[in-house]
Design a protein around this motif. Structure first.
Motif, mmCIF file in Angstrom:
data_model
loop_
_atom_site.group_PDB
_atom_site.id
_atom_site.type_symbol
_atom_site.label_atom_id
_atom_site.label_comp_id
_atom_site.label_asym_id
_atom_site.label_seq_id
_atom_site.Cartn_x
_atom_site.Cartn_y
_atom_site.Cartn_z
ATOM 1 N N ILE A 67 8.504 -1.844 -5.625
ATOM 2 C CA ILE A 67 8.377 -1.958 -4.172
ATOM 3 C C ILE A 67 7.934 -0.625 -3.585
ATOM 4 O O ILE A 67 7.074 -0.572 -2.702
ATOM 5 C CB ILE A 67 9.714 -2.416 -3.536
ATOM 6 C CG1 ILE A 67 10.130 -3.782 -4.072
ATOM 7 C CG2 ILE A 67 9.635 -2.420 -2.026
ATOM 8 C CD1 ILE A 67 9.162 -4.896 -3.752
ATOM 9 N N PHE A 68 8.497 0.468 -4.090
ATOM 10 C CA PHE A 68 8.111 1.797 -3.631
ATOM 11 C C PHE A 68 6.622 2.035 -3.855
ATOM 12 O O PHE A 68 5.917 2.513 -2.963
ATOM 13 C CB PHE A 68 8.954 2.856 -4.352
ATOM 14 C CG PHE A 68 8.557 4.267 -4.059
ATOM 15 C CD1 PHE A 68 8.853 4.837 -2.826
ATOM 16 C CD2 PHE A 68 7.881 5.019 -4.992
ATOM 17 C CE1 PHE A 68 8.486 6.148 -2.542
ATOM 18 C CE2 PHE A 68 7.501 6.323 -4.721
ATOM 19 C CZ PHE A 68 7.806 6.886 -3.500
ATOM 20 N N LEU A 69 6.126 1.700 -5.050
ATOM 21 C CA LEU A 69 4.711 1.871 -5.326
ATOM 22 C C LEU A 69 3.843 1.017 -4.405
ATOM 23 O O LEU A 69 2.797 1.464 -3.938
ATOM 24 C CB LEU A 69 4.399 1.524 -6.782
ATOM 25 C CG LEU A 69 4.782 2.559 -7.822
ATOM 26 C CD1 LEU A 69 4.366 2.082 -9.208
ATOM 27 C CD2 LEU A 69 4.175 3.907 -7.538
ATOM 28 N N ALA A 70 4.267 -0.210 -4.150
ATOM 29 C CA ALA A 70 3.508 -1.076 -3.255
ATOM 30 C C ALA A 70 3.473 -0.508 -1.829
ATOM 31 O O ALA A 70 2.452 -0.605 -1.142
ATOM 32 C CB ALA A 70 4.096 -2.484 -3.254
ATOM 33 N N LEU A 71 4.569 0.096 -1.392
ATOM 34 C CA LEU A 71 4.624 0.667 -0.048
ATOM 35 C C LEU A 71 3.663 1.831 0.107
ATOM 36 O O LEU A 71 3.014 1.970 1.147
ATOM 37 C CB LEU A 71 6.039 1.145 0.280
ATOM 38 C CG LEU A 71 7.083 0.088 0.591
ATOM 39 C CD1 LEU A 71 8.449 0.749 0.753
ATOM 40 C CD2 LEU A 71 6.717 -0.674 1.835
ATOM 41 N N ILE A 72 3.574 2.677 -0.891
ATOM 42 C CA ILE A 72 2.745 3.862 -0.749
ATOM 43 C C ILE A 72 1.322 3.623 -1.235
ATOM 44 O O ILE A 72 0.498 4.548 -1.233
ATOM 45 C CB ILE A 72 3.365 5.083 -1.475
ATOM 46 C CG1 ILE A 72 3.478 4.856 -2.980
ATOM 47 C CG2 ILE A 72 4.707 5.425 -0.870
ATOM 48 C CD1 ILE A 72 3.857 6.099 -3.747
ATOM 49 N N GLY A 73 1.010 2.422 -1.642
ATOM 50 C CA GLY A 73 -0.356 2.088 -2.039
ATOM 51 C C GLY A 73 -0.673 2.419 -3.483
ATOM 52 O O GLY A 73 -1.827 2.524 -3.848
#
Length: 75
Positions: A67-73
């Motif tokens: 989820i963190f990776l998805a948030l920061i692109g």
């Protein structure tokens, strides 16, 4: 000897997108005030793609690494 009690500097990341996140998680993050364009302070990244502890508006939130990776692109 003088001790330095300054706050440790944490990495700051900007939320770029929330479209790749499942609807319930995106709704929960939005209810916490996290949306595209806001800045999160990364307090801790656990090893082996474990959870990431972020801080936003004086609240600490643990989120999954994916989820963190998805948030920061990220990938």
């Amino acid at each position: 000897m003088q001790l330095n009690y300054a706050e440790p500097s944490h990495q700051t990341v900007t939320v770029h997108q929330m479209e790749q996140i499942d609807k319930p998680t995106a709704t929960r993050l939005h209810s916490l005030g996290i949306h595209s364009g806001c800045e999160l302070a990364v307090l801790r990244k656990y090893p082996f793609h474990g959870p990431v502890i972020v801080e936003y508006e004086s609240q600490r939130i643990g989120i999954r690494y994916s989820i963190f990776l998805a948030l920061i692109g990220g990938n």
